[in-house]
Design a protein around this motif. Structure first.
Motif, PDB file in Angstrom:
ATOM      1  N   ASN A  39       0.856  -1.177   0.000  1.00 18.15           N
ATOM      2  CA  ASN A  39       0.000   0.000   0.000  1.00 18.15           C
ATOM      3  C   ASN A  39       0.899   1.236   0.000  1.00 18.15           C
ATOM      4  O   ASN A  39       1.828   1.322   0.807  1.00 18.15           O
ATOM      5  N   PRO A  40       0.683   2.206  -0.915  1.00 21.71           N
ATOM      6  CA  PRO A  40       1.601   3.353  -1.030  1.00 21.71           C
ATOM      7  C   PRO A  40       1.834   4.086   0.285  1.00 21.71           C
ATOM      8  O   PRO A  40       2.979   4.409   0.627  1.00 21.71           O
ATOM      9  N   LEU A  51      10.560  -7.025   4.527  1.00 21.25           N
ATOM     10  CA  LEU A  51      10.541  -8.486   4.450  1.00 21.25           C
ATOM     11  C   LEU A  51       9.207  -9.029   3.977  1.00 21.25           C
ATOM     12  O   LEU A  51       9.053 -10.237   3.793  1.00 21.25           O
ATOM     13  N   LYS A  52       8.232  -8.158   3.808  1.00 24.59           N
ATOM     14  CA  LYS A  52       6.929  -8.522   3.275  1.00 24.59           C
ATOM     15  C   LYS A  52       6.250  -7.243   2.797  1.00 24.59           C
ATOM     16  O   LYS A  52       6.691  -6.134   3.142  1.00 24.59           O
ATOM     17  N   PRO A  53       5.203  -7.355   1.962  1.00 29.52           N
ATOM     18  CA  PRO A  53       4.529  -6.136   1.513  1.00 29.52           C
ATOM     19  C   PRO A  53       4.000  -5.328   2.693  1.00 29.52           C
ATOM     20  O   PRO A  53       3.448  -5.874   3.648  1.00 29.52           O
ATOM     21  N   ALA A  54       4.207  -4.014   2.653  1.00 26.12           N
ATOM     22  CA  ALA A  54       3.665  -3.118   3.679  1.00 26.12           C
ATOM     23  C   ALA A  54       2.214  -2.833   3.330  1.00 26.12           C
ATOM     24  O   ALA A  54       1.918  -1.995   2.494  1.00 26.12           O
ATOM     25  N   GLY A  55       1.304  -3.580   3.971  1.00 27.38           N
ATOM     26  CA  GLY A  55      -0.080  -3.543   3.524  1.00 27.38           C
ATOM     27  C   GLY A  55      -0.177  -4.374   2.252  1.00 27.38           C
ATOM     28  O   GLY A  55       0.714  -5.159   1.930  1.00 27.38           O
ATOM     29  N   ALA A  60      -0.855  -0.168  -8.164  1.00 31.29           N
ATOM     30  CA  ALA A  60       0.267   0.144  -9.057  1.00 31.29           C
ATOM     31  C   ALA A  60       0.227  -0.727 -10.308  1.00 31.29           C
ATOM     32  O   ALA A  60       0.448  -0.252 -11.430  1.00 31.29           O
ATOM     33  N   TYR A  61      -0.070  -2.024 -10.136  1.00 31.91           N
ATOM     34  CA  TYR A  61      -0.142  -2.927 -11.288  1.00 31.91           C
ATOM     35  C   TYR A  61      -1.326  -2.578 -12.188  1.00 31.91           C
ATOM     36  O   TYR A  61      -1.228  -2.688 -13.418  1.00 31.91           O
ATOM     37  N   LEU A 252       2.186   9.424  -3.538  1.00 33.86           N
ATOM     38  CA  LEU A 252       2.247   8.123  -2.870  1.00 33.86           C
ATOM     39  C   LEU A 252       2.297   6.991  -3.873  1.00 33.86           C
ATOM     40  O   LEU A 252       3.155   6.108  -3.809  1.00 33.86           O
ATOM     41  N   VAL A 253       1.374   7.004  -4.842  1.00 35.29           N
ATOM     42  CA  VAL A 253       1.274   5.910  -5.817  1.00 35.29           C
ATOM     43  C   VAL A 253       2.503   5.876  -6.722  1.00 35.29           C
ATOM     44  O   VAL A 253       2.939   4.801  -7.152  1.00 35.29           O
TER      45      VAL A 253
END
Length: 291
Positions: A39-40, A51-55, A60-61, A252-253
């Motif tokens: 998450n932005p 170490l993992k996605p933040a949110g 973006a994709y 952010l994005v």
């Protein structure tokens, strides 16, 4: 035989060092992947190792896949890679076969002239004027024809062809086979490992190429993917991809958007490598040694 304590310690140390090197090598790729899925707002607030996605967010994709320039760049790059690699293999195999035959007149002087081009070139201005003089500028052919043969790849393939027993070729010519028949029905089928190496080398070269496109391509509809990426990552031009996004969210994005673009552009090459990996070492060894 019993393994000594020092030998066991050496093996354990080797394993630990290699694991550490693997983690150091893999982490930048994982970081880009995790950042692209983050998450932005959470990503910008995060500090330290990721170490993992933040949110979790696929925004973006979605923006990448909806962007016309990205899709157009993908299509142009696929055309360049498929056409370019086919043309590269054809021209390189012709040159390698010619230079691998023992009865070729002035073979060694011709080979020395070709090797000379590895160390000395005409420079950028003559190169540009030559391509422009051939009326190839602002066409995809400007990215394919001038790079038809790579000298290192030619030497690698020539050495591989020289390892094929001369008796096989002689018996074929005695049966009436032409040189093209010998090349395409005997020599190339016996050289699949080195062909796989050529596909990988030329394919990665075309996929990553951006400089020639920057020189010769002016029509934005002909931009390859790497030139589109250059605009986004180097020139920080993400405005066209953020149309319709709130002005507060654009900053952010834009951060996670850059990582998503990198992943989208890298996945095809990462997916191709495992299929060619089993040929890679064998092809390099065959093409590197004359025995």
């Amino acid at each position: 035989m019993k393994t000594s304590i020092s030998r066991k310690g050496f093996i354990v140390a080797n394993v630990l060092i290699l694991l550490l090197l693997s983690l150091v090598t893999a982490y930048p790729i994982l970081y880009v992947l995790f950042a692209s899925l983050s998450n932005p707002a959470d990503y910008l607030a995060h500090q330290g190792l990721l170490l993992k996605p933040a949110g979790f967010s696929l925004e973006a994709y979605n923006l990448v896949l909806e962007n016309r320039m990205i899709m157009s760049g993908y299509l142009n790059t696929i055309i360049i890679v498929v056409t370019g690699v086919t043309f590269n293999l054809f021209m390189t195999s012709l040159g390698a076969y010619f230079l691998s035959r023992n009865n070729v007149l002035w073979r060694n002087p011709i080979m020395m002239i070709i090797v000379f081009t590895m160390f000395f070139g005409g420079g950028l201005v003559p190169y540009y004027l030559t391509v422009k003089g051939l009326h190839l500028d602002n066409t995809l052919l400007a990215l394919i024809i001038p790079t038809a043969v790579n000298t290192f790849n030619l030497i690698l393939m020539r050495t591989s062809f020289m390892n094929i027993p001369e008796e096989i070729i002689e018996s074929s010519t005695m049966d009436g086979a032409t040189h093209l028949t010998v090349l395409f029905k005997i020599v190339l089928p016996l050289s699949l490992p080195v062909l796989a190496v050529m596909v990988l080398y030329y394919g990665v070269g075309h996929w990553n190429a951006w400089f020639n496109a920057m020189l010769f391509i002016r029509d934005r509809d002909l931009y390859p993917l790497q030139l589109v990426l250059r605009e986004i990552l180097v020139q920080n031009n993400t405005e066209a991809m953020l149309v319709g996004t709130d002005s507060f969210d654009k900053g952010l994005v834009a951060e996670t958007l850059k990582y998503a673009v990198i992943i989208v552009a890298t996945v095809p090459i990462l997916a191709l490598y495992p299929f060619l990996q089993r040929y890679f070492v064998k092809g390099m060894m065959i093409g590197a040694l004359k025995g």
